[in-house]
Design an enzyme around this catalytic site. Structure first.
Site, PDB file in Angstrom:
ATOM      1  N   GLY A 158      25.779  52.606   7.710  1.00  0.00           N
ATOM      2  CA  GLY A 158      27.088  53.119   8.068  1.00  0.00           C
ATOM      3  C   GLY A 158      28.158  52.037   8.009  1.00  0.00           C
ATOM      4  N   CYS A 175      20.634  52.367   3.240  1.00  0.00           N
ATOM      5  CA  CYS A 175      22.085  52.458   3.322  1.00  0.00           C
ATOM      6  C   CYS A 175      22.484  52.228   4.777  1.00  0.00           C
ATOM      7  CB  CYS A 175      22.592  53.809   2.833  1.00  0.00           C
ATOM      8  SG  CYS A 175      22.187  55.221   3.893  1.00  0.00           S
ATOM      9  N   HIS A 186      14.430  58.801  11.591  1.00  0.00           N
ATOM     10  CA  HIS A 186      15.307  57.637  11.399  1.00  0.00           C
ATOM     11  C   HIS A 186      15.823  57.135  12.748  1.00  0.00           C
ATOM     12  CE1 HIS A 186      18.192  54.914   9.919  1.00  0.00           C
ATOM     13  NE2 HIS A 186      19.121  55.731   9.468  1.00  0.00           N
ATOM     14  N   CYS A 227      22.185  50.887  10.811  1.00  0.00           N
ATOM     15  CA  CYS A 227      20.923  51.421  10.310  1.00  0.00           C
ATOM     16  C   CYS A 227      20.019  50.345   9.731  1.00  0.00           C
ATOM     17  CB  CYS A 227      21.176  52.480   9.240  1.00  0.00           C
ATOM     18  SG  CYS A 227      22.163  53.877   9.793  1.00  0.00           S
TER      19      CYS A 227
END
Length: 395
Positions: free
Chosen positions: A384, A382, A352, A93
């Site tokens: 993964g 954040c 996203h 991400c």
């Protein structure tokens, strides 16, 4: 001892963010990436594209049409000189922001004077993959995996608690930080309301560029008509008695973003005033199942490097993977003015597209600082598998 150069953001663009299977689903990711490169450079006609030292693009998948180094493919598809190289980076991400950080680092140490950084993702077009069999000519059925999102072909040596679904990770973060379902739904509704208002006021007009042949003029997932009552009717997705729903989670999306980064010499070549200057960055690790809290420490470290604190921020773009994780992070930043957080809406509404999101929110901070005329801003995500990434910009 090498003296670091100042790194400026001259411009930042992005496509409208498309929903899964929506308006951008027919557009290949390498074409999406080429679109933002082409549009970015068209806005700075004084710059000779041959002067670009490198192109850095983030991408979280790499298993489909964006294979074979999508950054280099985008350079060629955009019509840039073949002398312009390109590299693709993956921090899931955070890939788009990682691309910006790596490009900025190259400029700061003198390896580049002019660089382009960004990211791209088409979650709609993410392929299914089939692992090779352990022996030739298997007679039985083989398992196929979707590469759209999350774990696949997981190493059996990984502890089970680390490899939970992303939504279950959001539930774990909600438990740890006591984030209620009501708070998550209210936060999600506010994100949609702020995004809708931003579009109505034309606040995105200066950075969102069209995709050729596609009738999409704004982010496709923004729901200005949503209500708390409608969100409350949605059932939990990952636990029978959970709090994480489709309404308080970011959607699956398609999109691309790109930024033009330069040193002082490069800035003169553009003939433009920069939007902002990149000040500091930080990356941190956390237990994989609590990935949503990754930004907490990353933000503190980045601000410390920049000689700033939370009270100095005029804007903070916090990527909203889930309302639960966004609220958990915000609860750990005392002294932060809530009014500076995602003032134009966040990923719960905007979307996203994994590899593009870090570049999208970095560009958003740069444009907002330019509009304000001065100040300090920060973008953070954040990631993964348990990481956090943060980037400080100033003007």
């Amino acid at each position: 001892m090498t003296t670091l150069r100042d790194v400026y953001v001259v411009d930042a663009v992005r496509t409208p963010v498309g929903k899964y299977g929506g308006a951008l689903a027919e557009v290949r990711p390498d074409d999406l990436a080429a679109t933002v490169l082409r549009q970015l450079l068209a806005r700075t006609p004084e710059l000779d594209p041959a002067r670009i030292d490198d192109v850095f693009l983030g991408n979280a998948n790499g298993a489909g049409e964006e294979n074979r180094d999508v950054a280099r493919m985008a350079v060629l598809l955009a019509g840039l000189p073949v002398s312009v190289p390109g590299v693709t980076v993956n921090r899931l991400c955070g890939s788009g922001m990682e691309a910006v950080i790596q490009a900025a680092r190259a400029v700061a140490v003198g390896d580049a004077s002019i660089a382009v950084a960004g990211g791209v993702e088409s979650m709609s077009r993410a392929p299914w993959v089939l692992p090779k069999p352990e022996r030739a000519f298997p007679a039985g059925h083989q398992q196929m995996y979707s590469t759209t999102l999350g774990w696949r072909m997981t190493n059996p040596r990984m502890p089970e608690e680390w490899t939970v679904a992303l939504g279950e990770g959001a539930e774990l973060v909600a438990d740890r930080y006591s984030v209620t379902r009501e708070a998550q739904d209210a936060f999600a509704l506010t994100s949609h309301q702020k995004a809708a208002a931003a579009w109505q006021k034309g606040l995105y007009d200066g950075e969102v560029v069209p995709v050729d042949g596609i009738d999409l003029t704004r982010d496709e997932c923004v729901r200005e008509s949503s209500t708390v009552e409608a969100l409350a009717k949605l059932g939990p997705v990952f636990r029978k008695d959970g709090t994480v729903t489709a309404g308080n989670s970011s959607p699956l999306n398609d999109g691309a973003a790109a930024l033009l980064l330069v040193d002082e010499d490069g800035l003169r070549a553009t003939g433009r005033e920069p939007l902002a200057r990149i000040s500091a960055s930080a990356v941190t690790g956390i237990e994989p199942q609590y990935f949503g809290a990754g930004p907490v420490e990353a933000v503190h470290r980045a601000l410390k490097k920049a000689g700033r604190d939370l009270a100095d921020l005029g804007v903070l773009e916090l990527n909203e993977a889930f309302a639960a994780q966004a609220l958990a992070c915000l609860s750990q930043w005392p002294g932060l003015d809530p009014a500076v957080v995602n003032p134009r809406g966040g990923a719960l509404a905007v979307g996203h597209p994994l590899g593009a999101s870090g570049a999208r929110i970095t560009g958003a901070v740069a444009h907002q600082l330019a509009a304000a005329g001065s100040g300090t801003g920060l973008a953070t995500l954040c990631i993964g598998v348990g990481q956090g990434l943060a980037l400080v910009l100033e003007r």
